[in-house]
Design an enzyme around this catalytic site. Structure first.
Site, mmCIF file in Angstrom:
data_model
loop_
_atom_site.group_PDB
_atom_site.id
_atom_site.type_symbol
_atom_site.label_atom_id
_atom_site.label_comp_id
_atom_site.label_asym_id
_atom_site.label_seq_id
_atom_site.Cartn_x
_atom_site.Cartn_y
_atom_site.Cartn_z
ATOM 1 N NE ARG A 206 57.228 29.243 42.644
ATOM 2 C CZ ARG A 206 57.291 28.403 41.764
ATOM 3 N NH1 ARG A 206 56.528 27.691 41.952
ATOM 4 N NH2 ARG A 206 58.272 28.357 40.720
ATOM 5 C CG ASN B 257 47.361 50.289 32.787
ATOM 6 O OD1 ASN B 257 47.924 51.303 32.937
ATOM 7 N ND2 ASN B 257 47.534 49.564 31.296
ATOM 8 C CG HIS C 122 49.162 37.346 50.734
ATOM 9 N ND1 HIS C 122 49.107 37.816 49.437
ATOM 10 C CD2 HIS C 122 48.032 37.759 51.304
ATOM 11 C CE1 HIS C 122 47.940 38.633 49.434
ATOM 12 N NE2 HIS C 122 47.251 38.375 50.590
ATOM 13 C CD GLN D 116 49.383 42.233 47.554
ATOM 14 O OE1 GLN D 116 48.551 41.764 47.014
ATOM 15 N NE2 GLN D 116 49.892 43.397 46.905
ATOM 16 N N GLY E 290 54.200 47.214 42.114
ATOM 17 C CA GLY E 290 54.080 46.125 41.709
ATOM 18 C C GLY E 290 53.072 45.218 42.085
ATOM 19 C CB THR E 291 50.299 44.884 44.129
ATOM 20 O OG1 THR E 291 49.050 44.274 44.226
ATOM 21 C CG2 THR E 291 50.130 46.407 44.383
ATOM 22 C CB SER E 292 47.661 42.938 39.655
ATOM 23 O OG SER E 292 47.316 41.971 40.595
HETATM 24 P P1 OAD Z 1 50.319 40.040 40.231
HETATM 25 O O1 OAD Z 1 51.013 39.041 39.486
HETATM 26 O O2 OAD Z 1 48.641 40.125 40.341
HETATM 27 O O3 OAD Z 1 50.628 41.440 39.955
HETATM 28 C C1 OAD Z 1 52.084 41.815 39.670
HETATM 29 C C2 OAD Z 1 52.082 43.353 39.216
HETATM 30 O O4 OAD Z 1 53.513 43.628 39.181
HETATM 31 C C3 OAD Z 1 51.300 43.896 37.845
HETATM 32 O O5 OAD Z 1 50.705 45.047 38.395
HETATM 33 C C4 OAD Z 1 52.368 44.017 36.983
HETATM 34 O O6 OAD Z 1 52.138 45.018 36.250
HETATM 35 C C5 OAD Z 1 53.568 44.460 37.922
HETATM 36 N N1 OAD Z 1 54.892 44.157 37.248
HETATM 37 C C6 OAD Z 1 55.358 43.400 36.573
HETATM 38 N N2 OAD Z 1 56.706 43.548 36.381
HETATM 39 C C7 OAD Z 1 56.982 44.419 37.363
HETATM 40 C C8 OAD Z 1 58.498 45.057 37.493
HETATM 41 N N3 OAD Z 1 59.638 44.473 36.886
HETATM 42 N N4 OAD Z 1 58.264 46.133 38.451
HETATM 43 C C9 OAD Z 1 57.317 46.592 39.139
HETATM 44 N N5 OAD Z 1 56.337 45.823 38.580
HETATM 45 C C10 OAD Z 1 56.153 45.159 37.761
HETATM 46 O O7 OAD Z 1 50.954 40.006 41.957
HETATM 47 P P2 OAD Z 1 50.277 40.554 43.028
HETATM 48 O O8 OAD Z 1 49.662 41.703 42.994
HETATM 49 O O9 OAD Z 1 51.557 40.893 44.238
HETATM 50 O O10 OAD Z 1 48.944 35.684 47.030
HETATM 51 O O11 OAD Z 1 49.466 39.350 43.706
HETATM 52 C C11 OAD Z 1 48.868 39.303 44.903
HETATM 53 C C12 OAD Z 1 48.782 38.012 45.446
HETATM 54 O O12 OAD Z 1 48.062 37.125 44.418
HETATM 55 C C13 OAD Z 1 50.068 37.447 45.649
HETATM 56 O O13 OAD Z 1 50.313 37.752 47.239
HETATM 57 C C14 OAD Z 1 49.723 35.885 45.627
HETATM 58 C C15 OAD Z 1 49.065 36.033 44.381
HETATM 59 O O14 OAD Z 1 47.992 34.715 44.163
HETATM 60 C C16 OAD Z 1 49.283 34.348 47.276
HETATM 61 O O15 OAD Z 1 49.734 33.488 47.089
HETATM 62 C C17 OAD Z 1 48.116 34.082 48.399
#
Ligand code: OAD
Length: 235
Positions: free
Chosen positions: A58, A201, A106, A88, A172-174
């Protein structure tokens, strides 16, 4: 101009347009790796080499990545608003873009810490954590990452920041990982507007504040939103 406090809460999606994979999208990291094998305290204990290798990869990848228009637009708001970023993400693209206040919920890829003493934190040069590297207390070094099952020490400070927001922007977070996802509920009251930039979503079912979902990728939607807010706040 009325200087507002804008808090920006970001996830992997804000860095997707810089070429860093998200976690839960179909091409995301968790489609190719098992969380239990690379991102838990048990994995570090029983299979240290695999964990260290995962974060070395990474880190190596992140060294070639640059901020995109979303990161840059967020940083640019500091010219006319009081901005704090809570991310995050473990990359440093917000800092590279020029954001001056970034709280990493994180952890950070470019830092290592003692396995024994979480306060012994060191910046790492380059990408490679050597397996035998130790901290000054003699304990092995580990990635400065919050693993699943570990507490999130920056959560309380982050709640305080969110509670000060006049405007909350989520990018950009789920909103699938807790406690991070619950930050959106720490806004001061039900009037604070929340803007969400995400092509997917995220789970907003419980949000009761005025919510605007800009269904765009970060590099497009964030600059648009920043321009809109700048114009509105200038009135
Ligand atoms: P996720 O992979 O869960 O979510 C990513 C989000 O980004 C989704 O809602 C997508 O729709 C959105 N997305 C995708 N492409 C995009 C783009 N080009 N522009 C904007 N948004 C886009 O990632 P996180 O929510 O960040 O933790 O995940 C939370 C945590 O889970 C992370 O910090 C990590 C992971 O496991 C640890 O590693 C401790």
């Amino acid at each position: 101009m009325n200087r507002k406090k804008i808090v920006v809460f970001t996830g992997a999606g804000v860095s997707a347009d810089s070429g860093i994979a998200t976690f839960r999208d179909s091409d995301g990291l968790w489609a190719n790796y098992r969380i239990e094998e690379v991102c838990t305290p048990e994995a570090l204990k029983h299979n240290r080499a695999k964990v260290v290798e995962f974060y070395n990869l990474r880190r190596k990848e992140s060294l070639t990545k640059r901020p995109n228009a979303g990161h840059l637009a967020i940083a640019s708001m500091e010219e006319w608003a009081d901005v704090e970023v809570i991310t995050q993400n473990v990359d440093n693209l917000h800092e590279q873009a020029g954001s001056s206040r970034v709280l990493h919920l994180h952890g950070e890829l470019m830092k290592l810490r003692s396995e024994r003493n979480p306060d012994l934190i060191y910046p790492i040069e380059g990408w490679e954590q050597r397996l035998d590297a130790t901290a000054e207390d003699g304990a092995p070094l580990r990635p400065h990452i919050v693993f699943f099952g570990e507490s999130v020490p920056m959560f309380d400070p982050a709640c305080k920041v969110v509670a000060e927001a006049d405007i909350l922007i989520v990018v950009g977070t789920s909103l699938a990982v807790y406690p991070a996802a619950s930050l959106v509920y720490y806004v001061r009251d039900r009037q604070v507007p929340i803007y969400l930039v995400d092509p997917g979503n995220p789970d907003t079912a419980m949000m009761r504040n005025p919510l605007t979902h800009i269904k765009e990728r970060g590099a497009v939607g964030v600059p648009q939103l920043v321009e809109q807010l700048r114009n509105e706040l200038a009135k």
